[in-house]
Design a protein around this motif. Structure first.
Motif, PDB file in Angstrom:
ATOM      1  N   VAL A 166      13.425   5.290  21.232  1.00 33.16           N
ATOM      2  CA  VAL A 166      13.882   4.847  19.914  1.00 33.16           C
ATOM      3  C   VAL A 166      15.224   5.468  19.555  1.00 33.16           C
TER       4      VAL A 166
ATOM      5  N   ARG B  22      14.962   4.028  14.450  1.00 32.96           N
ATOM      6  CA  ARG B  22      14.686   2.627  14.149  1.00 32.96           C
ATOM      7  C   ARG B  22      13.782   2.079  15.238  1.00 32.96           C
ATOM      8  N   ILE B  23      12.639   1.523  14.831  1.00 33.96           N
ATOM      9  CA  ILE B  23      11.670   0.972  15.772  1.00 33.96           C
ATOM     10  C   ILE B  23      11.374  -0.469  15.381  1.00 33.96           C
ATOM     11  N   ASP B  24      11.569  -1.380  16.305  1.00 35.71           N
ATOM     12  CA  ASP B  24      11.214  -2.781  16.084  1.00 35.71           C
ATOM     13  C   ASP B  24       9.852  -3.043  16.725  1.00 35.71           C
ATOM     14  N   VAL B  25       8.884  -3.411  15.903  1.00 34.15           N
ATOM     15  CA  VAL B  25       7.524  -3.633  16.399  1.00 34.15           C
ATOM     16  C   VAL B  25       7.130  -5.085  16.127  1.00 34.15           C
ATOM     17  N   PRO B  26       6.233  -5.653  16.945  1.00 32.08           N
ATOM     18  CA  PRO B  26       5.826  -7.050  16.733  1.00 32.08           C
ATOM     19  C   PRO B  26       5.097  -7.236  15.412  1.00 32.08           C
ATOM     20  N   HIS B  27       5.448  -8.307  14.727  1.00 33.83           N
ATOM     21  CA  HIS B  27       4.696  -8.709  13.546  1.00 33.83           C
ATOM     22  C   HIS B  27       3.358  -9.310  13.987  1.00 33.83           C
TER      23      HIS B  27
ATOM     24  N   THR C 268       9.489 -14.633  12.334  1.00 33.54           N
ATOM     25  CA  THR C 268       9.932 -13.248  12.154  1.00 33.54           C
ATOM     26  C   THR C 268       9.040 -12.366  13.021  1.00 33.54           C
TER      27      THR C 268
ATOM     28  N   LEU D 108       9.539  -9.707  14.733  1.00 34.60           N
ATOM     29  CA  LEU D 108       9.736  -8.264  14.792  1.00 34.60           C
ATOM     30  C   LEU D 108       9.839  -7.674  13.389  1.00 34.60           C
ATOM     31  N   LYS D 109       9.279  -6.515  13.257  1.00 37.34           N
ATOM     32  CA  LYS D 109       9.374  -5.759  12.016  1.00 37.34           C
ATOM     33  C   LYS D 109      10.058  -4.435  12.326  1.00 37.34           C
ATOM     34  N   ARG D 110      11.027  -4.046  11.518  1.00 33.05           N
ATOM     35  CA  ARG D 110      11.768  -2.808  11.750  1.00 33.05           C
ATOM     36  C   ARG D 110      11.198  -1.689  10.893  1.00 33.05           C
TER      37      ARG D 110
ATOM     38  N   GLU E 236      12.003   2.157   9.867  1.00 33.14           N
ATOM     39  CA  GLU E 236      13.145   3.066   9.855  1.00 33.14           C
ATOM     40  C   GLU E 236      12.750   4.410   9.251  1.00 33.14           C
TER      41      GLU E 236
END
Length: 369
Positions: free
Chosen positions: A276, A290-295, A304, A306-308, A310
C-alpha cells in the motif's frame, strides 16, 4: 579539556559523527527560560546582509489551549529579556511578562526587516489524529512566517521516512558577523509550552568556528535537498552560503573538545507495507496509506467496483488546498537523503556506545519523556 578527551569520542565517521574539534566554547542552559533569554540576545544582535538565522524545529506551535485563538498563539513563544535563575527551580507555571518579554515571531520578523536572512525547516507532522492536527504542528506557523518575511523563508519539511521516521532535531545557528557564529543544540524547541509549563530541558550553546560550521552543515544539507521548493522561491529567500566557503578563525574561543553527531533513517530500507506504499522507505512521498478494495453488493452493479480506504491527516490526503502543490514538489525531489546519509546514519548511537564503553565508574542518564 585535555587531548585525552578525544578518547571519549567515536572515530567512525561513517556512522554520522564528525571529526573532533578543539578550542570550542560550550555553555549549558538548564530549562527554556535561560536558553530563550540568550537566544533572544543573539538574534537581536544580528543585522544587515551579514546576519543569518537558521532554525530547525520539531514541535514549535501546538494547538492552542481553550480560550486562546490560533492567531494569538502561533509563534507567541515568550522570549525573556533576562532569565530568572533561582537556586531551586520553581514548578509553578510561568506566564508571559508583558513588560519585558518579546515573542519569537516578533524577533524573527524584526530581524527580517533589518535585512537578516532567516531560514527555517519546520517539521510537518503526519499524525492522522486529529485530521487537522498538522496545522498546529507546524503548518500554520510556517505559513504565517512566510507571509511576514521579505528576506526569509520557512519550509514545511516532511522529508523523513515514509512510514516510521522523523527528524527530532532542535537547532538554531546564527551568524552575527562574518567570523562570529553561534549555534544552539539540545532538547529544547522554541515552543510556548517549554517555557510556560517549565519542561525539563538541556540546551547547549556552541561558540567556535569549526564546531559551529559542523552544525551549520547539518542545516545546509537538509535545506538544499528541498530542490523544488527552493526553485519557486526568489534567490534572496532560498540561497545559503556553502559551509566550505565560511571563513573561520584559526583558533576557537574556548577549551572544550566537541563532536557533532546526527541520526537519519535509512530511505533504502524495505517498506513492510509496500503493498500500500512505496517499496522502500523513501523521503519524498506523502505520509498516507491508500487502499483500493473491491466493493460488494449493489455498488459493484453501479460500476464502482473499487472502494478507497485512506489513512492520513487532511494535509497528506490533500484535503487542504495548499497540500497538492507541496506534495507534488516533494515527489519531484530525491527519494533518499544526499551524500553519506543516503543509507541512513546512527551517529548518536555511535557516540553513546563509545562513551559507555569508556566509562569506568558512573553513568547518568536522563530522558525528558
Amino acid at each position: 579539556m585535555s587531548n585525552g578527551a578525544e578518547a571519549w569520542f567515536s572515530t567512525d565517521v561513517r556512522t554520522g559523527v564528525s571529526s573532533v574539534v578543539h578550542d570550542s566554547q560550550v555553555t549549558f542552559f538548564v530549562d527554556a527560560e535561560e536558553y530563550y533569554a540568550d537566544l533572544r540576545s543573539e538574534v537581536e544582535a544580528t543585522s544587515g546582509s551579514t546576519g543569518l538565522v537558521c532554525w530547525v524545529g520539531f514541535d514549535v506551535a501546538r494547538t492552542p489551549p481553550a480560550g486562546e485563538s490560533p492567531p494569538d498563539y502561533i509563534g507567541s513563544t515568550p522570549m525573556p529579556r533576562a532569565a530568572v535563575v533561582p537556586a531551586r527551580k520553581p514548578f509553578a507555571r510561568r506566564d508571559p511578562d508583558l513588560s519585558t518579554d518579546r515573542t519569537w515571531l516578533d524577533l524573527l520578523t524584526d530581524a527580517d526587516a533589518r535585512g537578516v536572512m532567516i531560514r527555517g525547516l519546520l517539521n510537518l507532522h503526519p499524525s492522522p489524529r486529529s485530521a487537522a492536527g498538522y496545522r498546529g504542528l507546524n503548518f500554520d506557523l510556517a505559513q504565517k512566517l512566510n507571509a511576514a518575511f521579505s528576506n526569509g523563508a520557512v519550509i514545511n519539511d516532511f522529508r523523513y521516512l515514509w512510514l516510521n521516521g522523523t527528524h527530532h532535531q532542535k537547532l538554531v545557528v546564527i551568524r552575527k558577523q562574518d567570523l562570529v557564529w553561534v549555534a544552539y543544540v539540545g532538547t529544547a524547541d522554541v515552543q510556548r509550552a517549554r517555557i510556560s509549563d517549565r519542561w525539563c530541558e538541556v540546551q547547549c550553546k556552541i561558540t567556535g568556528g569549526q564546531a559551529v560550521r559542523q552544525l551549520y552543515q547539518v542545516f545546509f544539507d537538509r535545506w538544499i535537498e528541498h530542490t523544488e521548493v527552493r526553485r519557486r522561491l526568489p534567490s534572496q529567500k532560498s540561497w545559503l552560503p556553502d559551509p566550505a566557503s565560511i571563513p573561520i578563525p584559526p583558533r576557537g574561543p574556548g577549551t572544550f573538545v566537541t563532536q557533532t553527531a546526527a541520526t537519519y533513517g535509512n530511505p533504502r530500507r524495505a517498506n513492510p507495507l509496500s503493498l500500500v506504499g512505496p517499496p522502500t522507505q523513501v523521503v519524498n512521498h506523502a505520509h498516507r496509506i491508500r487502499i483500493d478494495v473491491p466493493h460488494l453488493g449493489w455498488a459493484a452493479l453501479l460500476n464502482t467496483p473499487l472502494k478507497r480506504i485512506e489513512i492520513g491527516n487532511d494535509f497528506f490526503l490533500e484535503k487542504d488546498p495548499a497540500a497538492p502543490a507541496l506534495i507534488s514538489e516533494a515527489a519531484a525531489q530525491s527519494s533518499t537523503y544526499s551524500g553519506p546519509r543516503a543509507s541512513g546514519q546512527i551517529g548518536i548511537y555511535a557516540m553513546l556506545l563509545k562513551a559507555i564503553a569508556k566509562a569506568s565508574q558512573f553513568i547518568y542518564f536522563e530522558d525528558q519523556y
